[in-house]
Scaffold this active site. Structure first.
Site, short mmCIF file in Angstrom:
data_model
loop_
_atom_site.label_atom_id
_atom_site.label_comp_id
_atom_site.label_asym_id
_atom_site.label_seq_id
_atom_site.Cartn_x
_atom_site.Cartn_y
_atom_site.Cartn_z
N CYS A 192 16.65 41.83 23.39
CA CYS A 192 17.29 43.14 23.56
C CYS A 192 18.66 43.19 22.88
O CYS A 192 19.56 42.46 23.26
CB CYS A 192 17.38 43.39 25.07
SG CYS A 192 18.57 44.62 25.58
N CYS A 252 21.61 44.11 25.13
CA CYS A 252 21.91 42.97 26.02
C CYS A 252 22.85 42.00 25.33
O CYS A 252 23.78 41.47 25.95
CB CYS A 252 20.63 42.24 26.43
SG CYS A 252 19.46 43.27 27.33
#
Length: 98
Positions: free
Chosen positions: A23, A26
């Protein structure tokens, strides 16, 4: 999972970062979380939970998207938000929970 319960049952606020290694947003949170920890030191614990490696835990807390931040104090969820957050916003949320 019992270790997780031990960790979140502290008097000190515990910020849990549910993330995915794949991600992009993230990855953007990593330096922000480091800065939060540098600013707050022992006044907060920050742990990262990979949703792919900890699916039962992610399901228990109904994490549908990453990154999702959940703040616990004494085992209770006191705040939660998904998406990228700024350092000052996180510090304000954590210090408000003292």
């Amino acid at each position: 999972m019992s270790k997780f319960s031990e960790i979140i049952n502290q008097e000190t606020p515990v910020l849990v970062d549910f993330f995915g290694s794949w991600c992009g947003p993230c990855k953007m949170m990593n330096p922000i979380l480091r800065e939060v920890k540098e600013n707050l030191g022992d006044r907060v614990s920050i742990i990262k939970i990979d949703v792919d490696k900890n699916q039962p835990l992610a399901a228990k807390y109904q994490v549908r998207g990453v990154p999702t931040m959940i703040l616990f104090k004494n085992g209770k969820q006191v705040w939660r938000q998904s998406g990228v957050l700024q350092k000052d916003e996180l510090i304000n949320v954590i210090t408000a929970s003292y």
